[in-house]
Motif scaffolding. Structure first.
Motif, PDB file in Angstrom:
ATOM      1  N   ASN A 155      37.494  25.543  23.628  1.00 45.55           N
ATOM      2  CA  ASN A 155      37.412  26.977  23.380  1.00 45.55           C
ATOM      3  C   ASN A 155      38.163  27.714  24.489  1.00 45.55           C
ATOM      4  N   TYR A 156      39.204  28.441  24.134  1.00 41.30           N
ATOM      5  CA  TYR A 156      40.034  29.144  25.117  1.00 41.30           C
ATOM      6  C   TYR A 156      39.715  30.635  25.196  1.00 41.30           C
ATOM      7  N   VAL A 157      38.471  31.010  24.974  1.00 42.54           N
ATOM      8  CA  VAL A 157      38.109  32.431  25.029  1.00 42.54           C
ATOM      9  C   VAL A 157      37.283  32.763  26.262  1.00 42.54           C
ATOM     10  N   GLY A 158      37.060  31.831  27.133  1.00 42.58           N
ATOM     11  CA  GLY A 158      36.314  32.095  28.359  1.00 42.58           C
ATOM     12  C   GLY A 158      34.817  32.003  28.149  1.00 42.58           C
ATOM     13  N   ARG A 159      34.081  32.352  29.160  1.00 39.84           N
ATOM     14  CA  ARG A 159      32.623  32.268  29.141  1.00 39.84           C
ATOM     15  C   ARG A 159      32.024  33.656  28.931  1.00 39.84           C
ATOM     16  N   PRO A 160      30.910  33.725  28.229  1.00 41.52           N
ATOM     17  CA  PRO A 160      30.280  35.037  28.084  1.00 41.52           C
ATOM     18  C   PRO A 160      29.775  35.544  29.437  1.00 41.52           C
ATOM     19  N   ASN A 161      29.822  36.855  29.623  1.00 47.95           N
ATOM     20  CA  ASN A 161      29.355  37.496  30.858  1.00 47.95           C
ATOM     21  C   ASN A 161      30.052  36.941  32.106  1.00 47.95           C
ATOM     22  N   SER A 162      31.342  36.694  31.993  1.00 47.95           N
ATOM     23  CA  SER A 162      32.090  36.164  33.128  1.00 47.95           C
ATOM     24  C   SER A 162      33.375  36.967  33.282  1.00 47.95           C
ATOM     25  N   TYR A 163      34.431  36.321  33.709  1.00 46.37           N
ATOM     26  CA  TYR A 163      35.706  36.980  33.959  1.00 46.37           C
ATOM     27  C   TYR A 163      36.383  37.383  32.644  1.00 46.37           C
ATOM     28  N   GLN A 164      37.408  38.233  32.756  1.00 45.35           N
ATOM     29  CA  GLN A 164      38.156  38.697  31.592  1.00 45.35           C
ATOM     30  C   GLN A 164      39.402  37.845  31.392  1.00 45.35           C
ATOM     31  N   ILE A 165      39.791  37.672  30.126  1.00 45.10           N
ATOM     32  CA  ILE A 165      41.010  36.928  29.797  1.00 45.10           C
ATOM     33  C   ILE A 165      41.971  37.865  29.073  1.00 45.10           C
ATOM     34  N   THR A 166      43.229  37.849  29.511  1.00 46.88           N
ATOM     35  CA  THR A 166      44.307  38.530  28.810  1.00 46.88           C
ATOM     36  C   THR A 166      45.273  37.457  28.346  1.00 46.88           C
ATOM     37  N   GLN A 167      45.492  37.387  27.036  1.00 41.91           N
ATOM     38  CA  GLN A 167      46.396  36.376  26.503  1.00 41.91           C
ATOM     39  C   GLN A 167      47.789  36.957  26.374  1.00 41.91           C
ATOM     40  N   CYS A 168      48.772  36.115  26.650  1.00 42.77           N
ATOM     41  CA  CYS A 168      50.154  36.552  26.516  1.00 42.77           C
ATOM     42  C   CYS A 168      50.958  35.437  25.870  1.00 42.77           C
ATOM     43  N   THR A 223      33.604  30.759  39.061  1.00 44.68           N
ATOM     44  CA  THR A 223      32.956  30.672  40.372  1.00 44.68           C
ATOM     45  C   THR A 223      33.214  31.930  41.185  1.00 44.68           C
ATOM     46  N   PHE A 224      34.467  32.406  41.202  1.00 47.04           N
ATOM     47  CA  PHE A 224      34.781  33.650  41.910  1.00 47.04           C
ATOM     48  C   PHE A 224      33.993  34.820  41.313  1.00 47.04           C
ATOM     49  N   HIS A 225      33.923  34.864  39.974  1.00 48.13           N
ATOM     50  CA  HIS A 225      33.193  35.945  39.312  1.00 48.13           C
ATOM     51  C   HIS A 225      31.709  35.924  39.706  1.00 48.13           C
ATOM     52  N   GLU A 226      31.107  34.739  39.716  1.00 52.30           N
ATOM     53  CA  GLU A 226      29.695  34.617  40.095  1.00 52.30           C
ATOM     54  C   GLU A 226      29.439  35.080  41.521  1.00 52.30           C
ATOM     55  N   ARG A 227      30.443  34.999  42.377  1.00 51.49           N
ATOM     56  CA  ARG A 227      30.293  35.399  43.786  1.00 51.49           C
ATOM     57  C   ARG A 227      30.656  36.864  44.018  1.00 51.49           C
ATOM     58  N   GLY A 228      30.809  37.622  42.931  1.00 49.17           N
ATOM     59  CA  GLY A 228      30.978  39.060  43.062  1.00 49.17           C
ATOM     60  C   GLY A 228      32.399  39.580  43.036  1.00 49.17           C
ATOM     61  N   HIS A 229      33.367  38.721  42.790  1.00 45.26           N
ATOM     62  CA  HIS A 229      34.759  39.161  42.747  1.00 45.26           C
ATOM     63  C   HIS A 229      35.117  39.620  41.338  1.00 45.26           C
ATOM     64  N   GLY A 230      36.070  40.528  41.246  1.00 49.68           N
ATOM     65  CA  GLY A 230      36.615  40.939  39.957  1.00 49.68           C
ATOM     66  C   GLY A 230      37.739  39.992  39.591  1.00 49.68           C
ATOM     67  N   VAL A 231      37.566  39.243  38.505  1.00 53.26           N
ATOM     68  CA  VAL A 231      38.541  38.201  38.142  1.00 53.26           C
ATOM     69  C   VAL A 231      39.107  38.469  36.753  1.00 53.26           C
ATOM     70  N   GLN A 232      40.412  38.328  36.641  1.00 55.31           N
ATOM     71  CA  GLN A 232      41.120  38.434  35.373  1.00 55.31           C
ATOM     72  C   GLN A 232      42.024  37.218  35.257  1.00 55.31           C
ATOM     73  N   MET A 233      41.989  36.538  34.100  1.00 57.21           N
ATOM     74  CA  MET A 233      42.879  35.394  33.880  1.00 57.21           C
ATOM     75  C   MET A 233      43.981  35.814  32.910  1.00 57.21           C
ATOM     76  N   LEU A 234      45.223  35.523  33.272  1.00 63.06           N
ATOM     77  CA  LEU A 234      46.365  35.702  32.384  1.00 63.06           C
ATOM     78  C   LEU A 234      46.627  34.333  31.762  1.00 63.06           C
ATOM     79  N   LEU A 235      46.401  34.223  30.457  1.00 63.18           N
ATOM     80  CA  LEU A 235      46.478  32.936  29.760  1.00 63.18           C
ATOM     81  C   LEU A 235      47.636  32.955  28.782  1.00 63.18           C
TER      82      LEU A 235
END
Length: 106
Positions: free
Chosen positions: A67-80, A44-56
């Motif tokens: 599926n834990y890889v996120g949505r296409p054309n959306s925010y970025q995921i960094t796995q740790c 939702t934040f990404h759709e509203r123009g924010h830069g979003v990164q998830m630390l998973l």
């Protein structure tokens, strides 16, 4: 001359960056429903123009088949991962607390 260049650069930046956008980091330390909620918030934040990164954090209790890889054309995921020993101890603690809660002993 330098001040005119600075003004032009500032005007360009003002036009190219939305005035009300932010860089947002969401942190998901638990899988399952926590991931589903943070996925929706992040998207939702990404759709509203924010830069979003998830630390998973991987290795925590997960929902099978999700599926834990996120949505296409959306925010970025960094796995740790914090390491196998920590994950084993955490899962042991988590399942003990879950059992106590479900039995009403908490």
């Amino acid at each position: 001359m330098a001040s005119k260049s600075l003004v032009l650069v500032l005007l360009f930046l003002e036009q190219s960056i939305p005035a009300e956008s932010a860089k947002i980091l969401t942190v998901c330390l638990m899988g399952g429903s926590h991931y589903m909620l943070l996925d929706e918030i992040s998207h939702t934040f990404h759709e509203r123009g924010h830069g979003v990164q998830m630390l998973l954090q991987m290795g925590t209790p997960l929902i099978k088949g999700l599926n834990y890889v996120g949505r296409p054309n959306s925010y970025q995921i960094t796995q740790c991962s914090v390491g196998e020993e920590y994950i084993k101890e955490y899962n042991k603690w988590f399942f003990e607390k879950q059992k106590e809660f479900l039995q009403g002993t908490h």
